[in-house]
Design an enzyme around this catalytic site. Structure first.
Site, PDB file in Angstrom:
ATOM      1  N   THR A 181     -39.073  18.907  39.944  1.00  0.00           N
ATOM      2  CA  THR A 181     -39.480  19.238  38.581  1.00  0.00           C
ATOM      3  C   THR A 181     -38.816  18.328  37.551  1.00  0.00           C
ATOM      4  OG1 THR A 181     -39.233  20.932  36.866  1.00  0.00           O
ATOM      5  CG2 THR A 181     -37.644  20.998  38.633  1.00  0.00           C
ATOM      6  N   TYR A 240     -32.932  27.169  37.324  1.00  0.00           N
ATOM      7  CA  TYR A 240     -34.154  26.698  37.991  1.00  0.00           C
ATOM      8  C   TYR A 240     -34.053  25.187  38.266  1.00  0.00           C
ATOM      9  CZ  TYR A 240     -38.864  24.888  38.459  1.00  0.00           C
ATOM     10  OH  TYR A 240     -39.956  24.193  38.910  1.00  0.00           O
TER      11      TYR A 240
END
Ligand code: UDP
Length: 329
Positions: free
Chosen positions: A117, A141
């Site tokens: 990501t 995350y």
């Protein structure tokens, strides 16, 4: 030879499955169906319901099938939730990835594609951001994904194991043929939320911050069509099949759109002038996150087909309409 897709019943994973099916690949899926749907999968997929960290199940899958490669999507993806419950993210995204990687090494599965990501960059100092930029995630995350990237790098140095980590920017849109799309409830991502507002599924859309240092004061993001992202994975798989080495690549178009531009596109495509409210900034949001994508274009000869915001919105909206019908049945 089969390709094992983890999290294949989820948003991006299900697009990957349809693309692999179209390409004539033998398809295996492991999914716990916590957020994915069986109906999102092609019939040809051989499905194992279970946990991606379950090494016994993985060993069974690798024993029963001749697995050529793993494409690993399974994981948790909600940034604010990761702040409240970091251990969930270090379990689902880091510890379970470790188990999966170990199972691959044990079984001799030597090709691995990982969903990483742009959150690994945090708030990038230079935009468009390239792969060599400092890695400073702002949330558990982002850190949980970065830790898996680091594991992959170490494992590929130590074992007969090569990987590709694709750092996704803002994934949006749906299958152009309408077979799958973003279906999870309580969505927070801008294009999905704006489509819901256009269809009257929510009363209004909030703009989170109008005072950023960007041309119109709202956040700038690089929205990539989910089908182009799936095709990048397939090209990455083909690249690994040629024997090429491990690599990390940004997956984005290198074009930034503001929140207001996205809203205008959704209003234009839907023909609905839904209510928009200006709201304070959301904690942790960066002003600009846009990919430098020269590496993926060069390494994969990737030719995105849907680098077109109205097209992305059109596909997202079509899927949202289908989802309403499905949920009303
Ligand atoms: N955003 C917004 N309203 C929403 C959802 C998102 O203004 O209801 C903004 C958000 O602040 C960011 C951009 O839209 O600037 C993209 O946010 P999203 O949650 O889709 O993805 P992120 O970039 O946070 O991963």
């Amino acid at each position: 030879m089969a390709v094992l897709v983890t999290g294949g019943a989820g948003y991006i994973g299900s697009h990957m499955c349809w693309l692999l099916e179209e390409a004539g690949e033998d398809l295996l899926v492991i999914d716990d169906f916590s957020t994915g749907f069986q109906w999102a999968l092609p019939d040809s997929a051989k499905v194992y319901e279970g946990d991606v960290g379950d090494q016994e199940l993985l060993a069974q899958i690798f024993k029963e099938n001749d697995v050529d490669a793993v494409i690993h999507f399974a994981g948790s993806i909600i940034v604010p939730e990761s702040v409240e419950n970091p251990l969930k993210y270090y379990l689902n995204n880091t510890a379970k990835s470790r188990s999966l990687i170990e199972a691959c090494v044990t079984a001799g599965v030597d090709k691995f594609i990982f969903s990483s990501t742009a959150a690994v960059y945090g708030d990038p100092e230079v935009v468009p951001v390239d792969e060599n930029a400092p890695l400073k995630p702002l949330s558990p995350y982002g850190t949980s994904k970065l830790m898996t990237e680091l594991m992959l790098s170490d494992v590929s140095n130590a074992h007969n194991f090569r990987y590709t980590a694709l750092r996704y920017f803002n994934v949006a849109g749906a299958d152009p043929k309408g077979r799958t799309g973003q279906s999870t409830k309580n969505a927070t991502h801008l294009i999905k939320v704006a489509c819901e507002a256009a269809l009257g599924k929510r009363g209004h859309l909030g703009i989170f911050g109008t005072d950023f240092d960007t041309p119109d004061g709202t956040g700038l993001r690089d929205y990539i069509h989910v089908w182009d992202l799936a095709s990048a994975h397939y090209l990455a798989l083909k690249r690994l099949r040629t024997g090429a080495g491990s690599i990390v690549m940004n997956a984005g178009y290198s074009d930034g759109y503001s929140v207001r531009q996205v809203i205008d596109a959704v209003k234009a495509v839907s023909g609905v002038d839904f209510e928009v409210r200006e709201e304070p900034r959301r904690a942790g949001d960066s002003p600009k996150v846009v990919a430098q994508n020269t590496r993926i274009l060069a390494e994969l000869d990737w030719k995105p087909e849907y680098n077109n915001l109205p097209k992305i919105v059109e596909h997202a909206l079509n899927w949202e309409k289908k989802l309403s019908l499905r949920n009303s049945l």
